[in-house]
Design a protein around this motif. Structure first.
Motif, PDB file in Angstrom:
ATOM      1  N   ALA A   1      23.694  34.228  -0.105  1.00  0.00           N
ATOM      2  CA  ALA A   1      23.880  32.775  -0.091  1.00  0.00           C
ATOM      3  C   ALA A   1      25.287  32.517   0.428  1.00  0.00           C
ATOM      4  O   ALA A   1      26.198  33.328   0.231  1.00  0.00           O
ATOM      5  CB  ALA A   1      23.704  32.183  -1.488  1.00  0.00           C
TER       6      ALA A   1
ATOM      7  N   GLU B   1      20.574  25.966  -7.163  1.00  0.00           N
ATOM      8  CA  GLU B   1      21.477  26.380  -6.085  1.00  0.00           C
ATOM      9  C   GLU B   1      22.642  27.198  -6.622  1.00  0.00           C
ATOM     10  O   GLU B   1      23.111  28.129  -5.985  1.00  0.00           O
ATOM     11  CB  GLU B   1      21.989  25.133  -5.345  1.00  0.00           C
ATOM     12  CG  GLU B   1      22.973  25.397  -4.225  1.00  0.00           C
ATOM     13  CD  GLU B   1      24.437  25.332  -4.694  1.00  0.00           C
ATOM     14  OE1 GLU B   1      25.303  25.799  -3.943  1.00  0.00           O
ATOM     15  OE2 GLU B   1      24.694  24.834  -5.806  1.00  0.00           O
TER      16      GLU B   1
ATOM     17  N   ARG C   1      26.221  31.839  -6.770  1.00  0.00           N
ATOM     18  CA  ARG C   1      25.173  31.383  -5.860  1.00  0.00           C
ATOM     19  C   ARG C   1      24.212  32.507  -5.483  1.00  0.00           C
ATOM     20  O   ARG C   1      23.159  32.242  -4.910  1.00  0.00           O
ATOM     21  CB  ARG C   1      25.787  30.793  -4.588  1.00  0.00           C
ATOM     22  CG  ARG C   1      26.697  29.583  -4.832  1.00  0.00           C
ATOM     23  CD  ARG C   1      26.948  28.820  -3.537  1.00  0.00           C
ATOM     24  NE  ARG C   1      25.734  28.160  -3.097  1.00  0.00           N
ATOM     25  CZ  ARG C   1      25.254  28.227  -1.844  1.00  0.00           C
ATOM     26  NH1 ARG C   1      25.883  28.946  -0.932  1.00  0.00           N
ATOM     27  NH2 ARG C   1      24.142  27.604  -1.517  1.00  0.00           N
TER      28      ARG C   1
END
Length: 288
Positions: free
Chosen positions: A207, A257, A276
C-alpha cells in the motif's frame, strides 16, 4: 490439570510473545510451540509452571525475532506492529490481551532494540519480573540484564511522551482531529498538532506509504487533507481502541484503509503512526 493451567497462563504468554514480535500470528505460533514443549516436558520435575512457560516463551520469541530481523531488513519502508484493535475497549478479551499495555509508540521504539535487550526490558518493565529470573531466562548475568533494561528504558523515555495522557483527554483531542480531518479543515488540524509533529506510515510495499518520517504540523495535516480531496465524500473514520489507546480506523469507499495511533503530549498530537499494510489489517472489520 495441565491443559487448565496452560489455558490460565495463555494470556500472559501471548502478551510476551506479541510485544516481542508485533505480529499476532507469530505470537500465537510461539505460544502454540510453548504448549507443545510443555506437553512433552517432565511436568512433575518443574518447580514453577509459570516460570518455565514464561522462560520457554521468551526464548522462542527471541529466536523467532532473530529470524524475522533478516526479513525486516528487506521490508519495504517503515515497519510498525500489527495493531490489536477493539471497537469496544471494555471487552474481556481486551482486558486480557492488554493487561500491561505497550502502545504502538513504545513498540516502535522497541523494534530498534536487539532481541535480548527488548526481552529484558519487557520482562522487567511490563511484566515485573525479578532481575534474577530475567538473567536465568536469558542466560545472562544480573548486571548485564540491568544494563540492558537501563539502556532500553532511557531510549523509550527519550522517544515517547513525557506525561501519560488520561484516556478521556486523549479521546477528546482525537475526536476534534477526526472531525477536522473529515471536514478537510487543514487549519483546524494544524492547530491540534504540535509544531514538530511526526508521521510514520507502514505500507509494507503493498500500500502507498511514505518511505521517510514526515515532520511538521503542516505536512502531517496535509496528508489527511490530500486524501479527503483525492476521494471526496468517500473517506470516513471510526474510533477504536488500538493497543489499549484511543485511535482511529479510516475507511475509503466503505473499506478499511488504515489503522491510526496518535501520541498526545501537552494538549497536542505529537506523533501519528499509520498502518496501511493490508496484511496487518486483516483482523480489523473490513467494512464500516
Amino acid at each position: 490439570m495441565s491443559t487448565e493451567l496452560f489455558t490460565r497462563l495463555r494470556p500472559r504468554l501471548f502478551n510476551i510473545a506479541y510485544r516481542m514480535l508485533g505480529i499476532r500470528a507469530d505470537a500465537e505460533d510461539v505460544v502454540q510451540d510453548a504448549w507443545l514443549r510443555w506437553n512433552e516436558s517432565d511436568q512433575g520435575a518443574v518447580q514453577s509452571a509459570e516460570a518455565w512457560l514464561v522462560t520457554i516463551t521468551t526464548r522462542l520469541a527471541i529466536d523467532r525475532l532473530r529470524t524475522r530481523k533478516v526479513e525486516r531488513e528487506a521490508y519495504i519502508g517503515w515497519w510498525l506492529p500489527e495493531p490489536i484493535v477493539e471497537l469496544d475497549e471494555r471487552t474481556p478479551e481486551t482486558a486480557a490481551e492488554l493487561a500491561s499495555d505497550v502502545s504502538v509508540a513504545v513498540m516502535w521504539v522497541l523494534e530498534r532494540l536487539a532481541p535480548e535487550e527488548r526481552a529484558a526490558f519487557l520482562l522487567r518493565q511490563v511484566f515485573d519480573q525479578d532481575y534474577g529470573d530475567i538473567a536465568g531466562m536469558l542466560g545472562k548475568s544480573e548486571a548485564s540484564c540491568r544494563q540492558m533494561v537501563s539502556r532500553a528504558q532511557a531510549r523509550v523515555q527519550q522517544e515517547t511522551p513525557r506525561f501519560e495522557v488520561p484516556k478521556d483527554a486523549h479521546r477528546e483531542l482525537l475526536g476534534k482531529f477526526m472531525a477536522a480531518a473529515q471536514a478537510a479543515d487543514r487549519t483546524a488540524m494544524k492547530e491540534l498538532l504540535s509544531a514538530n509533529a511526526q508521521l510514520v506510515a507502514d505500507g509494507g510495499g503493498k500500500a502507498t506509504a511514505f518511505m521517510h518520517t514526515l515532520h511538521g504540523a503542516g505536512r502531517v495535516a496535509g496528508v489527511f487533507w490530500s486524501l479527503e480531496h483525492k476521494f471526496p465524500g468517500q473517506v470516513s473514520y471510526r474510533m477504536a481502541s488500538i493497543n489499549g489507546e484511543p485511535g482511529l480506523l479510516r475507511y475509503v469507499d466503505g473499506k478499511i484503509e488504515s489503522a491510526q495511533s496518535f501520541i498526545m503530549d501537552d494538549g497536542k498530537i505529537v506523533a501519528v503512526y499509520i498502518v496501511r499494510n493490508p496484511d496487518k489489517l486483516a483482523g480489523i472489520p473490513q467494512n464500516i
